[in-house]
Design a protein around this motif. Structure first.
Motif, PDB file in Angstrom:
ATOM      1  N   VAL A 115       0.848  -1.180   0.000  1.00  0.00           N
ATOM      2  CA  VAL A 115       0.000   0.000   0.000  1.00  0.00           C
ATOM      3  C   VAL A 115       0.887   1.235   0.000  1.00  0.00           C
ATOM      4  O   VAL A 115       1.849   1.313   0.757  1.00  0.00           O
ATOM      5  CB  VAL A 115      -0.915   0.010   1.240  1.00  0.00           C
ATOM      6  CG1 VAL A 115      -1.783   1.250   1.259  1.00  0.00           C
ATOM      7  CG2 VAL A 115      -1.767  -1.247   1.286  1.00  0.00           C
ATOM      8  N   SER A 175       1.279   5.124   0.866  1.00  0.00           N
ATOM      9  CA  SER A 175       0.652   6.113   1.744  1.00  0.00           C
ATOM     10  C   SER A 175       1.384   7.443   1.603  1.00  0.00           C
ATOM     11  O   SER A 175       2.414   7.537   0.944  1.00  0.00           O
ATOM     12  CB  SER A 175       0.685   5.637   3.194  1.00  0.00           C
ATOM     13  OG  SER A 175       1.996   5.670   3.685  1.00  0.00           O
ATOM     14  N   GLU A 176       0.879   8.445   2.274  1.00  0.00           N
ATOM     15  CA  GLU A 176       1.481   9.778   2.223  1.00  0.00           C
ATOM     16  C   GLU A 176       2.472   9.997   3.369  1.00  0.00           C
ATOM     17  O   GLU A 176       2.788  11.129   3.708  1.00  0.00           O
ATOM     18  CB  GLU A 176       0.377  10.832   2.259  1.00  0.00           C
ATOM     19  CG  GLU A 176      -0.511  10.778   1.041  1.00  0.00           C
ATOM     20  CD  GLU A 176      -1.593  11.837   1.072  1.00  0.00           C
ATOM     21  OE1 GLU A 176      -1.505  12.777   1.873  1.00  0.00           O
ATOM     22  OE2 GLU A 176      -2.535  11.712   0.281  1.00  0.00           O
ATOM     23  N   SER A 177       2.990   8.953   3.941  1.00  0.00           N
ATOM     24  CA  SER A 177       3.929   9.054   5.048  1.00  0.00           C
ATOM     25  C   SER A 177       5.220   9.720   4.583  1.00  0.00           C
ATOM     26  O   SER A 177       5.696   9.490   3.479  1.00  0.00           O
ATOM     27  CB  SER A 177       4.242   7.667   5.603  1.00  0.00           C
ATOM     28  OG  SER A 177       5.248   7.753   6.579  1.00  0.00           O
ATOM     29  N   ARG A 212       3.753  -2.696   9.078  1.00  0.00           N
ATOM     30  CA  ARG A 212       3.880  -1.275   8.750  1.00  0.00           C
ATOM     31  C   ARG A 212       5.329  -0.809   8.590  1.00  0.00           C
ATOM     32  O   ARG A 212       5.570   0.329   8.254  1.00  0.00           O
ATOM     33  CB  ARG A 212       3.187  -0.438   9.817  1.00  0.00           C
ATOM     34  CG  ARG A 212       1.726  -0.792   9.927  1.00  0.00           C
ATOM     35  CD  ARG A 212       0.944   0.180  10.743  1.00  0.00           C
ATOM     36  NE  ARG A 212      -0.436  -0.234  10.858  1.00  0.00           N
ATOM     37  CZ  ARG A 212      -1.360  -0.119   9.923  1.00  0.00           C
ATOM     38  NH1 ARG A 212      -1.047   0.401   8.769  1.00  0.00           N
ATOM     39  NH2 ARG A 212      -2.591  -0.530  10.114  1.00  0.00           N
TER      40      ARG A 212
END
Length: 58
Positions: A13, A15-17, A43
């Motif tokens: 996935v 993400s905008e991390s 994660r």
């Protein structure tokens, strides 16, 4: 050759991390199809290695 005791489907996935070490890998049971809830979500790399270690032991 190693015998696989359990088959898993995995997906990654995006993400905008902002943390470069943060990534998500979801593991699903192939018998339930891809529309099911994941049985495990990792994660970061450390969680992924721990989960893979558990799979190897079982």
């Amino acid at each position: 050759m190693q015998i696989v005791k359990q088959e898993l489907i995995f997906s990654t996935v995006v993400s905008e991390s902002t943390d470069v070490n943060d990534f998500i890998v979801e593991f699903m049971n192939p018998e339930e199809g891809t529309d099911c809830s994941p049985i495990k979500v990792t994660r970061n790399f450390e969680e992924l290695l721990q989960f893979l270690g558990v799979l190897e032991e079982s």
